[in-house]
Enzyme design. Structure first.
Site, short mmCIF file in Angstrom:
data_model
loop_
_atom_site.label_atom_id
_atom_site.label_comp_id
_atom_site.label_asym_id
_atom_site.label_seq_id
_atom_site.Cartn_x
_atom_site.Cartn_y
_atom_site.Cartn_z
N ASP A 101 39.29 38.84 40.48
CA ASP A 101 38.45 37.78 40.20
C ASP A 101 38.13 36.89 41.67
O ASP A 101 38.02 35.77 41.50
CB ASP A 101 39.13 36.97 39.05
N LYS B 285 33.98 39.51 43.81
CA LYS B 285 33.61 40.73 44.50
C LYS B 285 32.28 41.01 43.98
O LYS B 285 31.28 41.41 44.77
CB LYS B 285 34.59 42.11 44.08
N GLY C 254 35.69 42.73 35.75
CA GLY C 254 34.57 41.84 35.35
C GLY C 254 33.78 41.28 36.56
O GLY C 254 34.31 40.24 36.90
N HIS C 255 32.55 41.82 36.96
CA HIS C 255 32.12 41.49 38.17
C HIS C 255 30.89 40.69 38.02
O HIS C 255 29.89 41.25 37.35
CB HIS C 255 31.93 42.74 39.38
N ARG D 23 48.34 65.00 33.57
CA ARG D 23 47.61 66.19 33.64
C ARG D 23 46.78 66.55 32.15
O ARG D 23 46.98 67.72 31.71
CB ARG D 23 48.07 67.19 34.08
N GLN E 118 39.88 44.63 40.71
CA GLN E 118 41.02 43.93 40.68
C GLN E 118 41.32 43.63 42.04
O GLN E 118 40.46 43.17 42.70
CB GLN E 118 42.46 44.96 40.09
P1 IMO Z 1 38.17 42.25 38.64
O1 IMO Z 1 37.69 43.60 39.01
C1 IMO Z 1 41.79 39.96 37.23
C2 IMO Z 1 44.94 42.40 35.48
C3 IMO Z 1 45.27 42.04 33.74
C4 IMO Z 1 46.83 42.35 33.79
C5 IMO Z 1 46.84 43.47 34.72
C6 IMO Z 1 46.81 44.86 34.16
O2 IMO Z 1 37.43 41.58 37.62
O3 IMO Z 1 38.87 41.33 39.41
P2 IMO Z 1 45.04 46.42 32.85
O4 IMO Z 1 44.06 45.99 31.97
O5 IMO Z 1 44.48 46.74 34.20
O6 IMO Z 1 46.20 47.12 32.40
O7 IMO Z 1 45.76 44.96 33.13
O8 IMO Z 1 45.75 43.40 35.54
N1 IMO Z 1 43.67 42.59 35.74
C7 IMO Z 1 42.84 41.91 36.18
N2 IMO Z 1 42.82 40.81 36.76
N3 IMO Z 1 40.69 40.82 37.41
C8 IMO Z 1 40.67 41.91 37.02
O9 IMO Z 1 39.57 42.75 37.46
C9 IMO Z 1 41.84 42.65 36.40
N4 IMO Z 1 41.86 43.63 35.94
C10 IMO Z 1 43.00 43.99 35.58
O10 IMO Z 1 45.10 40.66 33.45
O11 IMO Z 1 47.54 41.29 34.35
MG MG Z 2 37.16 39.45 36.68
#
Ligand code: IMO
Ligand code: MG
Length: 420
Positions: A13, A16, A40-41, A143, A222
């Protein structure tokens, strides 16, 4: 030509989506290399807001090809929903997207396993987005997975049933109620839709593009502190969010990588469980959340907030070989009298400047305080107009990290950006 990478240096977050959209004009190809609909971009332009989950953030640019790489996991239902929304806005999605045949598919039962696993963990749950990310990558490394290219095979329905049966067997270990048929019809319909896209050998596509002189921007999802190897394990996502993930998630050689743009917020947020040394539980934290609109773009959850953590930031810069920094949401700090930055940690009574192995260790941040600029930055468009106190903050960060801050974002809109 070489490939540039843009990725998040914190816990996701970082902004990006906005930056890829800003930079997209310079790159004929934008490629996502890992993650999936957990991302979530957000993009803001012409007074509208759009959130992308699976599709690269270059989708709104004409003459830009958006590649979904082999390292990505795709939920066909979510992908179709995204495409439907874009189509309604007049975006020609089929012309602008191509998908690696080697990308893995998220099945409805992957999401059920994600939910069952989280429920079973109780208090120690990861705080997953429940999009089925972990179980899908488990099937990839185990796999067992189904890939995009498999949907072209005549026996795809059988392969789907076989994997689903495995999932049902796995779910027996959980005390979890579910409907194994849920969303299956919609999923199959979305698979039919997916079949109408340009499904490619992504590694050839990317390397051919590089050879023919096209600049490529790889878009991370992420953040580095959620990396499966280097993040605060087990409170991480299931892919390599760091720069090496761009190589394995697209099929490019490390020597093809040129600039690595590392994005960070002027403060920190985290959503989900896990360590967050500079987290604020007071009014200041609440103020950051409110001013920064820190609510998840994917799940709507309130994000945890805190001061900038230089120990973690330097770690991420090291792991990624960041060449250029991009600072986001500077304007959120506009009204603060004092701005704090953690420059070291106290762990077990000792002062350290590295990220400790032990995820559960008590980490107390040691702060350096800065006077706030207390100026509205959102309308500033030229570097010379930036207030002195803000410049001092920027210069301190550049000196500490040894990396120039090339882009400063002063608001969500494309225009609220200073490129230095
Ligand atoms: P963007 O790309 C923020 C966090 C989740 C959780 C951990 C594992 O928008 O920056 P998952 O669903 O991947 O198994 O969750 O990672 N998480 C994110 N936090 N931004 C994201 O994506 C995230 N994608 C996963 O909240 O703590
Ligand atoms: Mg996000």
């Amino acid at each position: 030509m070489k490939l540039d990478v843009v990725l998040g240096l914190q816990w996701g977050d970082e902004g990006k989506g906005k930056i890829v959209d800003v930079l997209a004009g310079r790159y004929p190809v934008i490629a996502r290399f890992q993650g999936g609909p957990n991302a979530g971009h957000s993009l803001h332009f012409d007074n509208t807001n759009f959130v992308l989950h699976t599709i690269p953030s270059g989708i709104f640019r004409e003459n830009t090809m958006n590649v979904i790489g082999n390292g990505v996991v795709i939920d066909p239902i979510i992908f179709k929903e995204e495409c439907d929304k874009l189509t309604a806005l007049g975006v020609p999605v089929k012309e602008r997207i191509c998908i690696s045949q080697k990308a893995h598919l998220i099945l409805p039962t992957h999401k059920i396993i994600d939910a069952a696993s989280e429920a079973a963990k109780g208090k120690s749950k990861i705080g997953s987005t429940l999009k089925g990310i972990g179980p899908t990558y488990m099937d990839k490394t185990g796999r067992n997975g189904l890939r995009v290219g498999d949907i072209l095979a005549a026996d795809f329905p059988t392969r789907f049933q076989n994997l689903k049966e495995k999932h049902i067997a796995l779910l027996k270990q959980y005390d979890f109620e579910y409907d194994a048929q849920a969303n299956e019809a919609a999923w199959m319909e979305a698979i039919d839709y997916l079949r109408t896209f340009n499904l490619v050998d992504g590694e050839y596509y990317i390397n051919d593009a590089l050879r023919s002189g096209k600049a490529i921007l790889a878009e991370g999802a992420q953040g580095s502190m959620l990396d499966i190897d280097f993040g605060s394990y087990p409170f991480v996502t299931s892919s390599n969010t760091t720069c090496s993930g761009a190589c394995s998630g697209l099929g490019v050689a490390p020597s093809s990588v040129k600039n690595v743009y590392g994005i960070f917020k002027a403060y920190c947020t985290r959503v989900g469980s896990g360590p967050f040394p500079t987290e604020l539980f007071d009014e200041t934290g609440e103020r950051l959340r409110k001013l920064g609109h820190e609510f998840g773009a994917t799940t709507g959850r309130a994000r945890r907030t805190g001061w900038l953590d230089l120990v973690a930031l330097k770690y991420a810069i090291m792991l990624n070989g960041v060449t250029d920094l991009i600072m986001m949401k500077s304007d959120v700090l506009d009204s603060f009298e004092t701005i704090r930055v953690a420059t070291a940690y106290r762990v077990n009574g000792e002062i350290v400047d590295h990220v400790p192995f032990d995820t559960y260790a008590e980490v107390e941040p040691i702060y350096k305080d800065f006077r706030g600029w207390q100026t509205d930055l959102t309308n500033i468009r030229h570097e010379e107009e930036l207030p002195t106190a803000f410049r001092e903050y920027v210069e301190f960060l550049e000196k500490e990290t040894g990396v120039p801050i090339r882009i400063i974002s002063l608001g969500p809109d494309r225009d609220q950006t200073i490129i230095r």
